[in-house]
Write an enzyme that holds these catalytic residues in place. Sequence first.
Site, mmCIF file in Angstrom:
data_model
loop_
_atom_site.group_PDB
_atom_site.id
_atom_site.type_symbol
_atom_site.label_atom_id
_atom_site.label_comp_id
_atom_site.label_asym_id
_atom_site.label_seq_id
_atom_site.Cartn_x
_atom_site.Cartn_y
_atom_site.Cartn_z
ATOM 1 N N HIS A 155 -2.654 -0.866 -6.412
ATOM 2 C CA HIS A 155 -2.726 0.590 -6.238
ATOM 3 C C HIS A 155 -1.381 1.195 -6.592
ATOM 4 O O HIS A 155 -0.342 0.689 -6.205
ATOM 5 C CB HIS A 155 -3.065 0.917 -4.783
ATOM 6 C CG HIS A 155 -3.204 2.390 -4.551
ATOM 7 N ND1 HIS A 155 -4.396 3.050 -4.750
ATOM 8 C CD2 HIS A 155 -2.307 3.331 -4.180
ATOM 9 C CE1 HIS A 155 -4.227 4.333 -4.491
ATOM 10 N NE2 HIS A 155 -2.961 4.529 -4.146
ATOM 11 N N SER A 201 -3.721 7.143 4.288
ATOM 12 C CA SER A 201 -4.688 7.545 3.266
ATOM 13 C C SER A 201 -4.885 6.415 2.253
ATOM 14 O O SER A 201 -6.014 5.986 1.966
ATOM 15 C CB SER A 201 -4.157 8.813 2.574
ATOM 16 O OG SER A 201 -4.784 9.031 1.347
ATOM 17 N N ARG A 232 -5.236 18.437 3.368
ATOM 18 C CA ARG A 232 -3.773 18.305 3.230
ATOM 19 C C ARG A 232 -3.289 19.015 1.972
ATOM 20 O O ARG A 232 -2.222 19.633 1.965
ATOM 21 C CB ARG A 232 -3.392 16.813 3.164
ATOM 22 C CG ARG A 232 -3.496 16.121 4.509
ATOM 23 C CD ARG A 232 -3.452 14.609 4.342
ATOM 24 N NE ARG A 232 -2.251 14.160 3.676
ATOM 25 C CZ ARG A 232 -2.159 13.044 2.937
ATOM 26 N NH1 ARG A 232 -3.219 12.267 2.782
ATOM 27 N NH2 ARG A 232 -1.035 12.718 2.364
ATOM 28 N N ASP A 260 -10.933 10.119 4.539
ATOM 29 C CA ASP A 260 -9.745 10.387 3.722
ATOM 30 C C ASP A 260 -10.036 11.473 2.694
ATOM 31 O O ASP A 260 -9.193 12.325 2.433
ATOM 32 C CB ASP A 260 -9.259 9.106 3.036
ATOM 33 C CG ASP A 260 -8.104 9.418 2.100
ATOM 34 O OD1 ASP A 260 -7.069 9.895 2.599
ATOM 35 O OD2 ASP A 260 -8.252 9.242 0.884
ATOM 36 N N LYS A 298 -8.247 3.272 2.089
ATOM 37 C CA LYS A 298 -9.092 3.013 0.904
ATOM 38 C C LYS A 298 -8.923 1.571 0.420
ATOM 39 O O LYS A 298 -9.891 0.906 0.045
ATOM 40 C CB LYS A 298 -8.721 3.990 -0.228
ATOM 41 C CG LYS A 298 -9.174 5.409 0.080
ATOM 42 C CD LYS A 298 -8.711 6.393 -0.961
ATOM 43 C CE LYS A 298 -7.238 6.633 -0.884
ATOM 44 N NZ LYS A 298 -6.755 7.924 -1.328
HETATM 45 N N1 URA Z 1 -2.541 8.942 -2.888
HETATM 46 C C1 URA Z 1 -3.480 8.854 -1.924
HETATM 47 O O1 URA Z 1 -4.498 8.209 -2.088
HETATM 48 N N2 URA Z 1 -3.251 9.467 -0.768
HETATM 49 C C2 URA Z 1 -2.138 10.173 -0.508
HETATM 50 O O2 URA Z 1 -1.991 10.696 0.576
HETATM 51 C C3 URA Z 1 -1.178 10.282 -1.537
HETATM 52 C C4 URA Z 1 -1.394 9.646 -2.717
#
Ligand code: URA
Length: 433
Positions: A82, A183, A168, A161, A187
């Site tokens: 990621h 966040s 947000r 999220d 995932k």
């Molecule tokens: N990427 C994400 O998935 N979440 C965040 O809060 C910031 C970047």
Amino acid sequence: MRMYDIIEKKKMGESLTDDEIHFVIDGYVKGTIPDYQVSPLLMAIYFSGMDDRETAALTKAMMNSGDVVDLSEFGDATVDKHSTGGVGDKTSLVVAPIMASLGCKMAKMSGRGLGHTGGTVDKLESIPGFKTSLSPDEFFDQVRNTGLAIIGSTANLAPADKKLYALRDVTATVDSVPLIASSIMSKKLAAGAHNIVLDVKIGSGAFMKTEEDGRTLARKMVDIGKSFGRNIAAVVTNMDRPLGFAVGNSLEVLEAVSVLKNESRGDLRDICVALASNLLSLCYGWSEEESEARANEAIESGAALEKFKEWITAQGGDASFVDDPSLLGKAEYTFEFKAERDGYISHMNAETIGKTASVLGAGREKKTDDIDHTAGIILKRKTGDYVKKGETIALFYTSKEESEKAAAEMFSSAVDFSDESPIEKPLVYGVIK
Ligand code: URA
């Protein structure tokens, strides 16, 4: 339990219990707690922070708000990566086939680009026929047969999220370390891989602008991953300028292919190898040296390129563009951006360059905007290069002829010159394990 008391508690800088955090996430997803109460809680978290236990509890509540993918049939060799988001970041397109060519299983869900950052799903959709949405059976079958599948994130992967991130985004609470960490990790954990490498970007094109903030975020995410029993490492990397030379979807796919063809050297290949070798160490326990050698060998032997073609074909795409790049199409107009003076390029603001690519048609401001897969920028020169006035620094590709002026003005504001050669910043700041 009352939402009012939870907001009040965080406002006063106190820690929330696991039950309180679960109550908030559960109520928010079900719609019993409204945006106007979650918004002040987010702002209170922004100012008061969250300790490690709270951040882990928030991650867990968000992860369990939807599907948790079970990859156990593939054993311990499941891998995921990621990136915290950047400009010109096409590393997944290179790292995924390297890993699959070495026997790992990558069942990956990726996002689309938004604002100045690109997304892997948009890049893949520039390949004719490629399907970024597969049924669960197709997804699993492809991982079984090819070792690799990348699809768009499904609606039910950490839905809490999705809802919180949207809130947000409009309440100026994105750039909070516990909120970003929970966040991302909710995932990644829900997506099920046993071995995870995070590419935490710092610099002008990233959420984290300083090395200290990047390291703090990386440490938090690694600790969360470990507390959930995953093998995890974070590579902290430079996003003070775009990665590689291409910014824009099909242009980036072609650059990724040039790395896989062993034709391209430089920052992009180096970061891809760093990410792949860290994943190999986690997955197989190989030493740093061996992992790096194996990742390079996968490129040099052509094994990763073969795996790339196999993957694209398995997912419905036409891989013949690998040998004939013109099959990806070409934007109608090409414009040259020329140096306005002699000198060293002392800085290239990655965020502004990402926004310039958006102006040319490569990105979207709103989730519903259409994008032009052939639009974008090829950098001919990068930070540290010496250029002469009038020399071409970048090529703009667009199908919107009228975008040239706005794009040139924006790009110009992204590039600084100096008479002195700038001090080079590291490409990889460190690895947090
Ligand atoms: N990427 C994400 O998935 N979440 C965040 O809060 C910031 C970047």
